[in-house]
Design an enzyme around this catalytic site. Structure first.
Site, PDB file in Angstrom:
ATOM      1  N   ASP A 104      -4.674   3.878  -2.093  1.00 16.78           N
ATOM      2  CA  ASP A 104      -5.802   4.260  -1.235  1.00 16.78           C
ATOM      3  C   ASP A 104      -6.230   5.695  -1.510  1.00 16.78           C
ATOM      4  O   ASP A 104      -5.466   6.630  -1.262  1.00 16.78           O
ATOM      5  CB  ASP A 104      -5.393   4.144   0.237  1.00 16.78           C
ATOM      6  CG  ASP A 104      -5.222   2.703   0.663  1.00 16.78           C
ATOM      7  OD1 ASP A 104      -6.162   1.914   0.459  1.00 16.78           O
ATOM      8  OD2 ASP A 104      -4.149   2.370   1.214  1.00 16.78           O
ATOM      9  N   MET A 131     -12.071   4.976  -1.153  1.00 14.79           N
ATOM     10  CA  MET A 131     -12.798   5.249   0.102  1.00 14.79           C
ATOM     11  C   MET A 131     -13.412   6.627  -0.033  1.00 14.79           C
ATOM     12  O   MET A 131     -13.001   7.593   0.615  1.00 14.79           O
ATOM     13  CB  MET A 131     -11.819   5.154   1.283  1.00 14.79           C
ATOM     14  CG  MET A 131     -11.445   3.712   1.605  1.00 14.79           C
ATOM     15  SD  MET A 131      -9.938   3.574   2.570  1.00 14.79           S
ATOM     16  CE  MET A 131      -8.742   3.635   1.241  1.00 14.79           C
ATOM     17  N   MET A 179      -8.779   8.522  -0.397  1.00 15.93           N
ATOM     18  CA  MET A 179      -9.676   8.900   0.712  1.00 15.93           C
ATOM     19  C   MET A 179     -10.138  10.338   0.532  1.00 15.93           C
ATOM     20  O   MET A 179      -9.328  11.220   0.236  1.00 15.93           O
ATOM     21  CB  MET A 179      -8.928   8.792   2.039  1.00 15.93           C
ATOM     22  CG  MET A 179      -8.304   7.437   2.276  1.00 15.93           C
ATOM     23  SD  MET A 179      -7.380   7.445   3.822  1.00 15.93           S
ATOM     24  CE  MET A 179      -6.709   5.782   3.820  1.00 15.93           C
ATOM     25  N   MET A 188     -12.058  -5.259   4.746  1.00 22.16           N
ATOM     26  CA  MET A 188     -11.267  -4.364   5.596  1.00 22.16           C
ATOM     27  C   MET A 188     -11.008  -5.077   6.915  1.00 22.16           C
ATOM     28  O   MET A 188     -11.942  -5.482   7.602  1.00 22.16           O
ATOM     29  CB  MET A 188     -12.013  -3.058   5.864  1.00 22.16           C
ATOM     30  CG  MET A 188     -12.100  -2.084   4.716  1.00 22.16           C
ATOM     31  SD  MET A 188     -10.525  -1.513   4.008  1.00 22.16           S
ATOM     32  CE  MET A 188      -9.519  -1.106   5.437  1.00 22.16           C
ATOM     33  N   SER A 246       0.834  -1.207   0.000  1.00 24.99           N
ATOM     34  CA  SER A 246       0.000   0.000   0.000  1.00 24.99           C
ATOM     35  C   SER A 246       0.866   1.252   0.000  1.00 24.99           C
ATOM     36  O   SER A 246       1.587   1.533   0.962  1.00 24.99           O
ATOM     37  CB  SER A 246      -0.916   0.009   1.229  1.00 24.99           C
ATOM     38  OG  SER A 246      -1.622   1.224   1.258  1.00 24.99           O
ATOM     39  N   ASP A 283      -7.176  -6.163   3.719  1.00 26.21           N
ATOM     40  CA  ASP A 283      -6.552  -4.843   3.779  1.00 26.21           C
ATOM     41  C   ASP A 283      -6.591  -4.286   5.198  1.00 26.21           C
ATOM     42  O   ASP A 283      -7.653  -3.956   5.709  1.00 26.21           O
ATOM     43  CB  ASP A 283      -7.300  -3.913   2.809  1.00 26.21           C
ATOM     44  CG  ASP A 283      -6.618  -2.576   2.648  1.00 26.21           C
ATOM     45  OD1 ASP A 283      -5.493  -2.404   3.153  1.00 26.21           O
ATOM     46  OD2 ASP A 283      -7.224  -1.697   1.996  1.00 26.21           O
ATOM     47  N   HIS A 312      -1.086  -1.103  -4.307  1.00 22.19           N
ATOM     48  CA  HIS A 312      -2.388  -0.770  -3.714  1.00 22.19           C
ATOM     49  C   HIS A 312      -2.439   0.740  -3.484  1.00 22.19           C
ATOM     50  O   HIS A 312      -1.551   1.323  -2.855  1.00 22.19           O
ATOM     51  CB  HIS A 312      -2.562  -1.525  -2.392  1.00 22.19           C
ATOM     52  CG  HIS A 312      -3.912  -1.354  -1.777  1.00 22.19           C
ATOM     53  ND1 HIS A 312      -5.027  -2.045  -2.229  1.00 22.19           N
ATOM     54  CD2 HIS A 312      -4.340  -0.573  -0.757  1.00 22.19           C
ATOM     55  CE1 HIS A 312      -6.079  -1.691  -1.505  1.00 22.19           C
ATOM     56  NE2 HIS A 312      -5.694  -0.800  -0.603  1.00 22.19           N
ATOM     57  N   HIS A 364      -8.257   1.493  -4.482  1.00 23.26           N
ATOM     58  CA  HIS A 364      -9.259   1.290  -3.425  1.00 23.26           C
ATOM     59  C   HIS A 364      -9.882   2.643  -3.113  1.00 23.26           C
ATOM     60  O   HIS A 364      -9.239   3.517  -2.527  1.00 23.26           O
ATOM     61  CB  HIS A 364      -8.522   0.707  -2.198  1.00 23.26           C
ATOM     62  CG  HIS A 364      -9.372   0.542  -0.985  1.00 23.26           C
ATOM     63  ND1 HIS A 364      -8.832   0.319   0.266  1.00 23.26           N
ATOM     64  CD2 HIS A 364     -10.724   0.551  -0.807  1.00 23.26           C
ATOM     65  CE1 HIS A 364      -9.802   0.196   1.149  1.00 23.26           C
ATOM     66  NE2 HIS A 364     -10.954   0.342   0.534  1.00 23.26           N
TER      67      HIS A 364
HETATM   68  C1  DX5 Z   1      -6.672   1.777   5.233  1.00 24.51           C
HETATM   69  C2  DX5 Z   1      -6.171   1.462   3.855  1.00 24.51           C
HETATM   70  C3  DX5 Z   1      -5.108   0.425   3.825  1.00 24.51           C
HETATM   71  C4  DX5 Z   1      -3.831   0.794   4.521  1.00 24.51           C
HETATM   72  C5  DX5 Z   1      -3.150  -0.471   4.967  1.00 24.51           C
HETATM   73  O1  DX5 Z   1      -7.793   2.569   5.139  1.00 24.51           O
HETATM   74  O2  DX5 Z   1      -7.234   0.993   3.051  1.00 24.51           O
HETATM   75  O3  DX5 Z   1      -4.818   0.039   2.486  1.00 24.51           O
HETATM   76  O4  DX5 Z   1      -2.964   1.543   3.707  1.00 24.51           O
HETATM   77  O5  DX5 Z   1      -2.048  -0.138   5.720  1.00 24.51           O
HETATM   78  P1  DX5 Z   1      -1.460  -1.090   6.861  1.00 24.51           P
HETATM   79  O6  DX5 Z   1      -0.973  -2.314   6.185  1.00 24.51           O
HETATM   80  O7  DX5 Z   1      -0.377  -0.254   7.457  1.00 24.51           O
HETATM   81  O8  DX5 Z   1      -2.577  -1.388   7.839  1.00 24.51           O
HETATM   82 ZN    ZN Z   2      -6.741   0.055   1.034  1.00 20.54          ZN
END
Ligand code: DX5
Ligand code: ZN
Length: 223
Positions: free
Chosen positions: A35, A68, A37, A137, A8, A175, A33, A66
Site C-alpha cells: 500500500d 493511493m 499512500m 475497496m 498486506s 481490500d 500487497h 496498490h
Molecule cells: C487500506 C489498504 C489495505 C489495508 C488492508 O487503505 O489499502 O490494503 O492494508 O488492511 P486490513 O486487512 O487490516 O483492513
Molecule cells: Zn491496499
C-alpha cells in the site's frame, strides 16, 4: 481459478520487516500487497521507494502494488523498476484512466483499477475489457484494521455480471477488513483475490491464518 491471497505489508512489523517477509515467503500466500499512500489522495502516508526496495530484496512472491496517490502516471516506471508485478491505480485519481492502464500494460505489469466504497462499478463499463484487475475497496482507503463494508458483496456481483463475456479472466480483488468470517461470502460473490492485513499479521500464527484463507471454499451452488 483458485483464489489468490495477498497479505498486506502495511500491517507488518516494520522493525522486523525481514522476519515478516520471510513468513509470507514460507506461507501459502500468492502475492505481497503493498500500500503506497501519499497523504493527499488519502489522509495517511505509508512508505515509499526505500522501504519498497527493502521489501523487494527479500520477497520471493510477486509484489501487488496498490497506489493511493494522486497523479500516479508520474511514478509508474519507478514502481516497475522497484519490482511491481501488478500496479493498481485509483479510478478517483485518474483523469485519463485508459491512458494510464495502457501505460501500466506497456511496462509488462498486470494493470488494476481500484474503486472507493462510494464509487459505483458502472463507471468501469467502458474500460472493463482493458483492465486485468479491479480492486474493490471494502473500507475507506488510508488505514488498516477498519470494519468491512457489506455493500461490497453487491458490488462484486454487479462487476461479475458486467465482465461476463467481456473479460472472463478479470481479477476481482477485495481490500479492507477481510477475514475468515467474510471470505466464503466474498468468494461466492465472485472475488478471486483477497487482501488481508491485520487479520494476518496480528494473528498468533500468521502462516496458519494465510493457509485458512487460502483453503476457504466458496459454496457449491446447486443447479
Ligand atoms: C487500506 C489498504 C489495505 C489495508 C488492508 O487503505 O489499502 O490494503 O492494508 O488492511 P486490513 O486487512 O487490516 O483492513
Ligand atoms: Zn491496499
Amino acid at each position: 481459478m483458485n483464489h489468490l491471497i495477498a497479505p498486506s505489508v502495511l500491517a507488518a512489523d516494520f522493525a522486523n520487516l525481514k522476519h515478516d517477509i520471510e513468513m509470507v515467503n514460507a506461507s501459502e500466500a500468492d502475492w505481497f500487497h503493498i500500500d503506497i499512500m501519499d497523504g493527499v489522495f488519502v489522509p495517511n502516508i505509508s512508505f515509499g521507494f526505500p522501504v519498497l526496495d527493502a521489501i523487494a530484496k527479500y520477497a520471493s512472491k510477486p509484489l501487488d502494488v496498490h497506489l493511493m496517490i494522486v497523479d500516479p502516471d508520474r511514478y509508474l516506471e519507478q514502481f516497475k523498476k522497484a519490482g511491481a508485478a501488478t500496479i493498481t491505480v485509483h479510478y478517483e485519481a485518474c483523469t485519463h484512466l485508459h491512458r494510464t492502464i495502457q501505460a501500466i500494460k506497456s511496462l509488462g505489469c498486470i494493470a488494476g483499477v481500484a474503486l472507493n466504497p462510494h464509487t459505483p462499478v458502472s463507471v468501469l463499463d467502458d474500460i472493463i475489457e482493458d483492465v486485468d484487475m479491479v480492486l474493490l475497496m471494502s473500507v475507506n482507503p488510508g488505514f488498516g484494521a477498519q470494519k468491512f463494508i457489506p455493500n461490497t458483496y453487491r458490488k462484486i456481483r454487479t462487476l461479475k455480471t458486467m465482465a461476463a463475456g467481456r473479460n472472463n479472466g478479470l481479477l476481482i480483488e477485495i481490500d479492507g477488513g477481510v477475514n475468515l468470517s467474510n471470505s466464503t461470502e466474498l468468494l461466492n460473490a465472485g472475488a478471486n483475490v483477497l487482501v488481508a492485513g491485520n487479520f494476518v499479521f496480528t494473528a498468533e500464527n500468521p502462516g496458519q491464518v494465510i493457509s485458512q484463507l487460502k483453503s476457504t471454499q466458496g459454496q457449491t451452488l446447486q443447479a
